[in-house]
Design a protein around this motif. Structure first.
Motif, PDB file in Angstrom:
ATOM      1  N   ASP A  82       0.833  -1.193   0.000  1.00  0.00           N
ATOM      2  CA  ASP A  82       0.000   0.000   0.000  1.00  0.00           C
ATOM      3  C   ASP A  82       0.877   1.257   0.000  1.00  0.00           C
ATOM      4  N   PHE A  83       0.370   2.352  -0.574  1.00  0.00           N
ATOM      5  CA  PHE A  83       1.132   3.595  -0.629  1.00  0.00           C
ATOM      6  C   PHE A  83       1.488   4.088   0.779  1.00  0.00           C
ATOM      7  N   ALA A  84       0.558   3.993   1.717  1.00  0.00           N
ATOM      8  CA  ALA A  84       0.816   4.455   3.082  1.00  0.00           C
ATOM      9  C   ALA A  84       1.979   3.691   3.710  1.00  0.00           C
ATOM     10  N   TRP A  85       2.053   2.400   3.454  1.00  0.00           N
ATOM     11  CA  TRP A  85       3.156   1.597   4.002  1.00  0.00           C
ATOM     12  C   TRP A  85       4.487   2.010   3.361  1.00  0.00           C
ATOM     13  N   MET A  86       4.449   2.294   2.071  1.00  0.00           N
ATOM     14  CA  MET A  86       5.666   2.748   1.391  1.00  0.00           C
ATOM     15  C   MET A  86       6.146   4.084   1.960  1.00  0.00           C
ATOM     16  N   VAL A  87       5.209   4.960   2.300  1.00  0.00           N
ATOM     17  CA  VAL A  87       5.572   6.235   2.923  1.00  0.00           C
ATOM     18  C   VAL A  87       6.268   5.965   4.256  1.00  0.00           C
ATOM     19  N   LEU A  88       5.697   5.075   5.061  1.00  0.00           N
ATOM     20  CA  LEU A  88       6.297   4.749   6.362  1.00  0.00           C
ATOM     21  C   LEU A  88       7.717   4.215   6.204  1.00  0.00           C
ATOM     22  N   THR A  89       7.906   3.292   5.292  1.00  0.00           N
ATOM     23  CA  THR A  89       9.233   2.691   5.125  1.00  0.00           C
ATOM     24  C   THR A  89      10.244   3.677   4.553  1.00  0.00           C
ATOM     25  N   ALA A  90       9.766   4.691   3.836  1.00  0.00           N
ATOM     26  CA  ALA A  90      10.675   5.711   3.319  1.00  0.00           C
ATOM     27  C   ALA A  90      11.092   6.700   4.412  1.00  0.00           C
ATOM     28  N   LEU A  91      10.235   6.922   5.392  1.00  0.00           N
ATOM     29  CA  LEU A  91      10.491   7.932   6.419  1.00  0.00           C
ATOM     30  C   LEU A  91      11.176   7.396   7.669  1.00  0.00           C
ATOM     31  N   ALA A  92      10.961   6.134   7.975  1.00  0.00           N
ATOM     32  CA  ALA A  92      11.555   5.534   9.177  1.00  0.00           C
ATOM     33  C   ALA A  92      12.611   4.519   8.759  1.00  0.00           C
ATOM     34  N   ASP A  93      13.542   4.247   9.664  1.00  0.00           N
ATOM     35  CA  ASP A  93      14.592   3.271   9.361  1.00  0.00           C
ATOM     36  C   ASP A  93      14.048   1.845   9.386  1.00  0.00           C
ATOM     37  N   GLU A  94      13.105   1.571  10.284  1.00  0.00           N
ATOM     38  CA  GLU A  94      12.456   0.260  10.367  1.00  0.00           C
ATOM     39  C   GLU A  94      10.993   0.468  10.702  1.00  0.00           C
ATOM     40  N   VAL A  95      10.142  -0.359  10.105  1.00  0.00           N
ATOM     41  CA  VAL A  95       8.705  -0.300  10.360  1.00  0.00           C
ATOM     42  C   VAL A  95       8.200  -1.722  10.490  1.00  0.00           C
ATOM     43  N   ASP A  96       7.321  -1.942  11.461  1.00  0.00           N
ATOM     44  CA  ASP A  96       6.734  -3.266  11.614  1.00  0.00           C
ATOM     45  C   ASP A  96       5.299  -3.116  12.096  1.00  0.00           C
ATOM     46  N   ALA A  97       4.450  -4.040  11.679  1.00  0.00           N
ATOM     47  CA  ALA A  97       3.076  -4.127  12.181  1.00  0.00           C
ATOM     48  C   ALA A  97       3.009  -5.342  13.100  1.00  0.00           C
ATOM     49  N   VAL A  98       2.411  -5.146  14.264  1.00  0.00           N
ATOM     50  CA  VAL A  98       2.363  -6.203  15.269  1.00  0.00           C
ATOM     51  C   VAL A  98       0.908  -6.473  15.625  1.00  0.00           C
ATOM     52  N   THR A  99       0.501  -7.718  15.485  1.00  0.00           N
ATOM     53  CA  THR A  99      -0.842  -8.126  15.898  1.00  0.00           C
ATOM     54  C   THR A  99      -0.682  -9.257  16.894  1.00  0.00           C
ATOM     55  N   GLY A 100      -0.441  -8.903  18.152  1.00  0.00           N
ATOM     56  CA  GLY A 100      -0.198  -9.890  19.195  1.00  0.00           C
ATOM     57  C   GLY A 100      -1.450 -10.593  19.673  1.00  0.00           C
ATOM     58  N   SER A 101      -2.603  -9.969  19.494  1.00  0.00           N
ATOM     59  CA  SER A 101      -3.863 -10.587  19.884  1.00  0.00           C
ATOM     60  C   SER A 101      -4.873 -10.333  18.781  1.00  0.00           C
TER      61      SER A 101
END
Length: 119
Positions: A82-101
């Motif tokens: 998704d474009f939003a995810w690409m924006v995140l990865t371009a702006l931060a050094d590392e990005v992760d989504a966590v769904t623990g529950s």
């Protein structure tokens, strides 16, 4: 804070203030502000109405880790194409989504300060 977009300006300001304390450059501070805003926008689309947006900041001398989390309707992780995810990865050094529950989702951003030091 409430999981409502009207409160995101408070979170952007807190992010910028903490990054400034770590001597991040102006560009890095702005990148973090935009990344946190985008991460929150992604989470708010899936948030249970009336829930809270929980934010944790971890400051480790040379880096800042921001975790934003909400109660969600379902467990669909953000699409990584998704474009939003690409924006995140371009702006931060590392990005992760966590769904623990099954009913919670978090996005974790990590940004390191440039080795060159303060501006």
């Amino acid at each position: 804070m409430p999981a409502v977009s009207a409160y995101l300006s408070v979170l952007r300001t807190a992010t910028a203030g903490l990054a400034a304390r770590l001597d991040f450059t102006i560009d890095q501070i702005e990148d973090l502000r935009i990344a946190v805003d985008e991460a929150c926008a992604m989470l708010l689309r899936q948030a249970v109405p009336g829930t809270d947006l929980i934010t944790e900041f971890e400051l480790n001398g040379q880096e800042m880790i921001v975790r934003v989390e909400v109660s969600t309707v379902g467990t669909a992780e953000p699409r990584r194409d998704d474009f939003a995810w690409m924006v995140l990865t371009a702006l931060a050094d590392e990005v992760d989504a966590v769904t623990g529950s099954p009913d919670r989702m978090a996005i974790v951003l990590r940004k390191r300060r440039d080795a060159a030091g303060p501006v």
